[in-house]
Design a protein around this motif. Sequence first.
Motif, PDB file in Angstrom:
ATOM      1  N   THR A 262     -95.072  -8.423  44.009  1.00  0.00           N
ATOM      2  CA  THR A 262     -93.634  -8.622  44.210  1.00  0.00           C
ATOM      3  C   THR A 262     -93.168  -7.892  45.464  1.00  0.00           C
ATOM      4  OG1 THR A 262     -93.048  -6.671  42.915  1.00  0.00           O
ATOM      5  CG2 THR A 262     -93.142  -8.754  41.731  1.00  0.00           C
ATOM      6  N   VAL A 263     -92.295  -8.525  46.204  1.00  0.00           N
ATOM      7  CA  VAL A 263     -91.603  -7.848  47.304  1.00  0.00           C
ATOM      8  C   VAL A 263     -90.144  -8.290  47.267  1.00  0.00           C
ATOM      9  CG1 VAL A 263     -91.413  -7.462  49.784  1.00  0.00           C
ATOM     10  CG2 VAL A 263     -93.672  -7.838  48.776  1.00  0.00           C
ATOM     11  N   TYR A 264     -89.257  -7.313  47.132  1.00  0.00           N
ATOM     12  CA  TYR A 264     -87.823  -7.570  47.243  1.00  0.00           C
ATOM     13  C   TYR A 264     -87.356  -6.969  48.563  1.00  0.00           C
ATOM     14  CZ  TYR A 264     -88.399  -8.420  42.256  1.00  0.00           C
ATOM     15  OH  TYR A 264     -88.836  -8.906  41.049  1.00  0.00           O
ATOM     16  N   ALA A 265     -86.527  -7.702  49.287  1.00  0.00           N
ATOM     17  CA  ALA A 265     -86.074  -7.237  50.598  1.00  0.00           C
ATOM     18  C   ALA A 265     -84.559  -7.349  50.683  1.00  0.00           C
ATOM     19  CB  ALA A 265     -86.719  -8.071  51.701  1.00  0.00           C
ATOM     20  N   GLU A 303     -97.056 -14.920  43.670  1.00  0.00           N
ATOM     21  CA  GLU A 303     -96.155 -13.926  44.246  1.00  0.00           C
ATOM     22  C   GLU A 303     -94.727 -14.207  43.788  1.00  0.00           C
ATOM     23  OE1 GLU A 303     -97.412 -16.150  46.940  1.00  0.00           O
ATOM     24  OE2 GLU A 303     -99.412 -15.310  46.681  1.00  0.00           O
ATOM     25  N   LEU A 304     -93.938 -13.128  43.757  1.00  0.00           N
ATOM     26  CA  LEU A 304     -92.548 -13.241  43.308  1.00  0.00           C
ATOM     27  C   LEU A 304     -91.693 -12.293  44.138  1.00  0.00           C
ATOM     28  CD1 LEU A 304     -90.408 -14.131  41.145  1.00  0.00           C
ATOM     29  CD2 LEU A 304     -91.167 -12.175  39.787  1.00  0.00           C
ATOM     30  N   GLY A 305     -90.444 -12.659  44.340  1.00  0.00           N
ATOM     31  CA  GLY A 305     -89.580 -11.740  45.079  1.00  0.00           C
ATOM     32  C   GLY A 305     -88.200 -12.312  45.298  1.00  0.00           C
ATOM     33  N   GLY A 306     -87.541 -11.755  46.312  1.00  0.00           N
ATOM     34  CA  GLY A 306     -86.208 -12.214  46.663  1.00  0.00           C
ATOM     35  C   GLY A 306     -85.824 -11.542  47.965  1.00  0.00           C
ATOM     36  N   VAL A 307     -84.918 -12.169  48.709  1.00  0.00           N
ATOM     37  CA  VAL A 307     -84.484 -11.572  49.971  1.00  0.00           C
ATOM     38  C   VAL A 307     -82.975 -11.742  50.101  1.00  0.00           C
ATOM     39  CG1 VAL A 307     -85.121 -13.687  51.241  1.00  0.00           C
ATOM     40  CG2 VAL A 307     -84.792 -11.564  52.493  1.00  0.00           C
ATOM     41  N   VAL A 308     -82.322 -10.665  50.531  1.00  0.00           N
ATOM     42  CA  VAL A 308     -80.864 -10.686  50.709  1.00  0.00           C
ATOM     43  C   VAL A 308     -80.545 -10.254  52.140  1.00  0.00           C
ATOM     44  CG1 VAL A 308     -78.646  -9.854  49.859  1.00  0.00           C
ATOM     45  CG2 VAL A 308     -80.567 -10.096  48.269  1.00  0.00           C
TER      46      VAL A 308
END
Length: 493
Positions: A262-265, A303-308
């Motif tokens: 996971t990568v959250y940005a 893979e999982l994540g989100g970007v803001v």
Amino acid sequence: MSSADPGPARPRRRRRRLLLAALAALLVGALVTTVLLVLERREAAPGRTGGEPGLGDPYFPRAGNSGYDVDRYTIDLDLGAGDGSLTGTTTFVARATQDLAWFWFDLALDVRAVQVDGAAAAVSRDGATDVRVQPVRPVPVGAEFSVRVEYAGTPAAVEVDGASPVHQRGAEWSVFGEPEASAWWFPADDHPSDPALVDVSVRVPAGVEAVSVGRLASRDTGDEADFDTWHWVAGQPMATYLAFVSVGPYRLEEGVQDGRSTVYAVSEQLTGRQQRAALDRLRTSGATVRVLETMFGPYPFTELGGVVPSAPLEFGALETQTRPVYDARAITDADFAPELLAHELAHQWFGDQVTLRAWDDVVNSEGWASWVAWAVVERTGGPSAAAAFERTYAAARSDRRIWSVDLTDPGRDHLFDAVYTRGPLALQALRTLIGDEAFFGLARDWTSRPATRSFEEWQVQAQAATAVDLGPYFAAWYQAPTAPEPSPALGFP
Ligand SMILES: [Zn+2]
């Protein structure tokens, strides 16, 4: 009878003429046949056939290109100048579905050189995004071939039909959008019916983050003091509009959740309070995915994540694969955010794992993603999807804008007008009509493997899942110009 009587000779001459005519006809016939055969052979010869600069999509006929299927893109971007200009080298590997003396790809930036299987190829452009390539040797049907494209430009300076998917704010620069976005950063067969693997490397000034799809393989190659190269690799194929790149000051949170990377940005250009709220919300992605898995089976990707980003996104959010992008205001709105997150994560099954055959199929993926937002509330102890149906129907019933659009053929300019209201209403009605067992079985079957599928296929598969005749249901919910009258036959409780 007299000697002057030419009578007896006539038939002979006639016969001779007939013979000559027949012979001539045969010769002409043979000649014509030969010419036709030669022409036919020329047409069929690899040197004489090529791809088209579009797939004939009903709303975006020039999107994508015919004649090949892409297997993978390896994208190398250099944004080291830090002024929004880029130079890029992308190699895509494809398989020819016909003989290709020439073919096309989609790119809105300046092409500097193209090599096909290592040999320089001739290049010309037709319009803003269509680039024609003529390799030295035609590519035969069935062959795998590689295309290396060197290009450069300032993506923000390029508009096509008055639109651009480039979003900039301060030191932040991103490309996100649908239906077309890839042409602003990599050459592609830019249509959702041709998903492919994506591997993205981005060189940026040291200290700046570059975020993309998939797993973060490395942050830097370590060979340059003043520059970092970020490398992202997606484990599963994706439609081109589901890939993105964003460069700027980002706060990254890396981890492993349920065995997946996971990568959250979150943009550091947002206020500290916004950053914390956005990150808190992104961290609930894993829990939301678990709820979705109870309905649709395993999450489709590794893979999982989100970007803001900090730039406002007029579309609220987009289901970019493995890492949806969220508008900062929307994702920090405590009332709206859970629904938005559920919607974009549901798209990972509906729209990403199963991509659109053409842009007029968007009704199904948007309908499902919107319905899932209701279902997640239901499954986490909130009001039922049936209650959401009742409330939404009451509010939408006399709204002409929603019912005047035929969802099976909304037209290019009305693609997204009614899908978010009518789509989930229709699916909840289907659930009521055929029952939970058939409904969820159908949804799991539909999304169980990567595929590109049309709304027509959905109608056939839905009908196969039930003994109820769905003809009146599809007509009333998807095509009729007024709201369906409440009746159990149309899925009203
Ligand atoms: Zn959506």
